[in-house]
Design an enzyme around this catalytic site. Structure first.
Site, PDB file in Angstrom:
ATOM      1  CG  ASP A  92      -2.197   1.209   1.165  1.00  0.00           C
ATOM      2  OD1 ASP A  92      -3.427   0.936   1.996  1.00  0.00           O
ATOM      3  OD2 ASP A  92      -1.993   1.646  -0.317  1.00  0.00           O
ATOM      4  CB  SER A  93       0.440   4.820  -1.807  1.00  0.00           C
ATOM      5  OG  SER A  93      -0.858   4.590  -1.634  1.00  0.00           O
ATOM      6  N   GLY A  94      -0.237   4.482   1.404  1.00  0.00           N
ATOM      7  CA  GLY A  94       0.965   5.168   2.826  1.00  0.00           C
ATOM      8  C   GLY A  94       0.050   5.677   3.010  1.00  0.00           C
ATOM      9  N   GLY A  95      -0.485   6.254   2.210  1.00  0.00           N
ATOM     10  CA  GLY A  95      -1.638   7.637   2.205  1.00  0.00           C
ATOM     11  C   GLY A  95      -2.940   7.408   3.518  1.00  0.00           C
ATOM     12  CG  ASP A 146      -5.036   6.450  -2.252  1.00  0.00           C
ATOM     13  OD1 ASP A 146      -3.956   6.431  -1.747  1.00  0.00           O
ATOM     14  OD2 ASP A 146      -6.363   6.159  -2.121  1.00  0.00           O
ATOM     15  CD  GLN A 189      -9.886   6.862  -2.752  1.00  0.00           C
ATOM     16  OE1 GLN A 189     -11.227   7.072  -1.982  1.00  0.00           O
ATOM     17  NE2 GLN A 189      -9.092   6.803  -2.736  1.00  0.00           N
ATOM     18  N   GLY A 216     -11.310   3.877  -0.729  1.00  0.00           N
ATOM     19  CA  GLY A 216     -12.699   4.670  -0.058  1.00  0.00           C
ATOM     20  C   GLY A 216     -13.392   4.175   0.890  1.00  0.00           C
ATOM     21  CG  ASP A 266      -5.459  -5.087   2.338  1.00  0.00           C
ATOM     22  OD1 ASP A 266      -6.148  -4.622   1.521  1.00  0.00           O
ATOM     23  OD2 ASP A 266      -5.107  -5.056   3.321  1.00  0.00           O
ATOM     24  CB  CYS A 304     -10.151 -26.492   9.786  1.00  0.00           C
ATOM     25  SG  CYS A 304      -8.243 -25.535   9.284  1.00  0.00           S
ATOM     26  CB  CYS A 306      -4.731 -25.367  10.130  1.00  0.00           C
ATOM     27  SG  CYS A 306      -5.467 -25.000  11.828  1.00  0.00           S
ATOM     28  CB  CYS A 309      -7.385 -28.019  13.254  1.00  0.00           C
ATOM     29  SG  CYS A 309      -8.697 -26.066  13.244  1.00  0.00           S
ATOM     30  CG  HIS A 335      -8.196 -21.929  12.561  1.00  0.00           C
ATOM     31  ND1 HIS A 335      -9.019 -23.451  12.184  1.00  0.00           N
ATOM     32  CD2 HIS A 335      -9.245 -20.763  12.808  1.00  0.00           C
ATOM     33  CE1 HIS A 335     -10.352 -22.944  12.128  1.00  0.00           C
ATOM     34  NE2 HIS A 335     -10.017 -21.676  12.179  1.00  0.00           N
TER      35      HIS A 335
HETATM   36  N1  6OK Z   1      -3.982   3.686  -0.498  1.00  0.00           N
HETATM   37  C1  6OK Z   1      -5.744   3.477  -0.004  1.00  0.00           C
HETATM   38  N2  6OK Z   1      -5.155   1.975   0.913  1.00  0.00           N
HETATM   39  C2  6OK Z   1      -6.561   1.915   1.318  1.00  0.00           C
HETATM   40  C3  6OK Z   1      -7.027   0.308   2.812  1.00  0.00           C
HETATM   41  C4  6OK Z   1      -8.176   1.057   2.862  1.00  0.00           C
HETATM   42  N3  6OK Z   1      -8.205  -0.112   4.275  1.00  0.00           N
HETATM   43  C5  6OK Z   1      -9.615  -0.036   4.275  1.00  0.00           C
HETATM   44  N4  6OK Z   1      -9.964  -0.591   5.600  1.00  0.00           N
HETATM   45  C6  6OK Z   1     -10.162  -1.587   6.873  1.00  0.00           C
HETATM   46  C7  6OK Z   1     -10.694  -0.946   7.865  1.00  0.00           C
HETATM   47  C8  6OK Z   1     -10.097  -2.675   8.520  1.00  0.00           C
HETATM   48  C9  6OK Z   1      -9.684  -1.972  10.494  1.00  0.00           C
HETATM   49  C10 6OK Z   1      -9.278  -2.723  11.414  1.00  0.00           C
HETATM   50  C11 6OK Z   1      -9.610  -3.835  11.052  1.00  0.00           C
HETATM   51  C12 6OK Z   1      -9.217  -5.087  12.041  1.00  0.00           C
HETATM   52  C13 6OK Z   1      -9.730  -4.817  13.170  1.00  0.00           C
HETATM   53  O1  6OK Z   1     -11.223  -4.637  13.196  1.00  0.00           O
HETATM   54  C14 6OK Z   1     -10.625  -4.340  10.021  1.00  0.00           C
HETATM   55  C15 6OK Z   1     -10.883  -3.691   8.708  1.00  0.00           C
HETATM   56  N5  6OK Z   1      -9.889   0.848   3.795  1.00  0.00           N
HETATM   57  C16 6OK Z   1      -9.206   1.353   3.315  1.00  0.00           C
HETATM   58  C17 6OK Z   1      -9.120   2.383   2.333  1.00  0.00           C
HETATM   59  C18 6OK Z   1      -7.516   2.373   1.189  1.00  0.00           C
HETATM   60  C19 6OK Z   1      -7.843   3.520   0.265  1.00  0.00           C
HETATM   61  O2  6OK Z   1      -8.704   4.587   0.009  1.00  0.00           O
HETATM   62  N6  6OK Z   1      -6.629   3.621  -0.364  1.00  0.00           N
HETATM   63 ZN    ZN Z   2      -7.663 -24.931  11.574  1.00  0.00          ZN
END
Ligand code: 6OK
Ligand code: ZN
Length: 372
Positions: A92-95, A146, A189, A216, A266, A304, A306, A309, A335
């Site tokens: 991922d790009s960091g934004g 972004d 976006q 987004g 992811d 499962c 793994c 399990c 798991h």
């Molecule tokens: N560059 C870029 N990266 C992103 C990463 C993201 N990750 C999310 N959501 C993750 C939500 C999320 C956060 C924590 C947990 C575990 C605890 O509940 C699960 C899901 N939305 C996202 C949107 C963007 C995006 O527009 N641009």
């Molecule tokens: Zn398992």
């Protein structure tokens, strides 16, 4: 060296079955990427991540630039060698991470200036710097730089962030070092607004990318709004390129998003849950802290394969969780990652056999029934 490519192998309704080929290997889609934020999939050895069936993992520009530093990783041979993961890596790009983790100092046309959440030092990320870092890491798939607007936001601010992100997408493309086998993904976006999503999709297609992420979302909008946004957004994106829904998600989210045309995912959920005593099973999540497991000799999920399990009872998992033992995080993470990979493998098989609709119905009837 083979070129970066995506082959669409088949479809079943909105669900797609594909294959991504990149420098460090081939990825069967729909695919789930375990998150390896700080050059490690937490509590897992790389060979065991691979044993779950994962073919690609995610790394983070934001975390690695702060510690140990992108130049240092490059001097040591790049991220694959550094973390001993020979397969594909997407970064991922960091934004998004700047906005969610750091004390933001300034965001302007050029980029973002922020303080490290680790030691308070000042840093700047621009599209050009983000591309340079991801190149130094040696990522197979680089993400455009972004701005992900928070939810909820005024539509005017979503529009501003979307238009800025499209200008940054062009700068990312211009700064990306083209090499056979290495790809750059644009990030769509527009929040939950169809017109802004359309503008973003058009802008990205004009620039041209190797894949198209949907950003987004998974920012607190909830499943219904995420799905309704996907209903119109995936159709705006090219059919011959991978579609990657960032940050998603729970098992129900994965199945529903695949039905709406998403190819890659992811999420930190399976690994983070592994460290907080939550295990995923085909009947829904289970909290191993619950006393009801204290004498239960059965495995977590008797379907499962793994090591958790195969070799451990719920009673044992309840014990090591309550005792705060390190093995608890290891066994539950392993798991959970296996569960996610088995779910994706089942999804791929269902699409191949044209039975995805039945699979989705069966999944929804079993999952969330609560654990026996
Ligand atoms: N560059 C870029 N990266 C992103 C990463 C993201 N990750 C999310 N959501 C993750 C939500 C999320 C956060 C924590 C947990 C575990 C605890 O509940 C699960 C899901 N939305 C996202 C949107 C963007 C995006 O527009 N641009
Ligand atoms: Zn398992």
């Amino acid at each position: 060296m083979t070129d970066f490519s995506f082959e669409l192998l088949g479809a079943d309704g909105g669900a797609r079955r594909g294959r991504v080929t990149c420098a460090h290997g081939v990825i069967q889609t729909p695919a789930f990427m375990p998150v390896g934020t700080a050059a490690t999939v937490k509590a897992m050895l790389p060979e065991n991540v691979a044993a779950t069936g994962a073919e690609i993992i995610l790394g983070n520009t934001y975390h690695l630039m702060l510690r140990p530093g992108a130049e240092r990783i490059a001097r040591l041979g790049g991220l694959h060698a550094f973390m001993n993961w020979p397969g594909p890596i997407l970064t991922d790009s960091g934004g998004y991470q700047v906005m969610s983790l750091s004390e933001l100092r300034k965001l302007d046309e050029n980029g973002v200036t922020f303080r490290s959440h680790i030691d308070g030092s000042y840093h700047t990320l621009t599209p050009e710097r983000s591309m340079e870092i991801q190149h130094q890491l040696g990522s197979d798939i680089t993400m455009c730089f972004d701005e992900c607007p928070p939810y909820p936001s005024e539509k005017a601010d979503v529009a501003r962030a979307t238009q800025l992100s499209m200008r940054w997408a062009a700068r990312s493309r211009a700064a990306f070092v083209n090499r056979p086998g290495y790809g750059l993904f644009g990030i769509n976006q527009g929040g939950v607004h169809e017109d802004l999503r359309e503008q973003s999709a058009q802008a990205l297609k004009e620039i041209g990318f190797d894949g198209y992420a949907i950003g987004g979302l998974a920012v607190g909008e909830g499943r219904a709004l995420m799905f309704s946004t996907l209903d119109f957004t995936t159709l705006m994106l090219p059919t011959d390129k991978p579609r990657y829904l960032m940050g998603v998600g729970k098992p129900e989210d994965l199945v529903g998003a695949v039905a709406r045309g998403v190819d890659m995912f992811d999420c930190v959920l399976p690994t983070r849950s592994g460290r907080t005593a939550q295990a995923f099973t085909r009947r829904g999540p289970v909290n191993l802290k619950n006393a009801r497991h204290g004498d239960d000799p059965r495995p977590l999920d008797d379907h499962c394969s793994c090591p958790t399990c195969r070799n451990y009872s719920r009673a044992y998992l309840n014990h090591v969780v309550k005792a705060g033992e390190i093995i608890a995080a290891m066994l539950l993470t392993w798991h959970n990652l296996q569960y996610y990979q088995d779910l994706m493998a089942d999804i791929r098989r269902a699409i191949e056999s044209g039975t995805f609709a039945a699979f989705e119905a069966d999944f929804q009837s079993q999952y969330g029934q609560g654990d026996i």
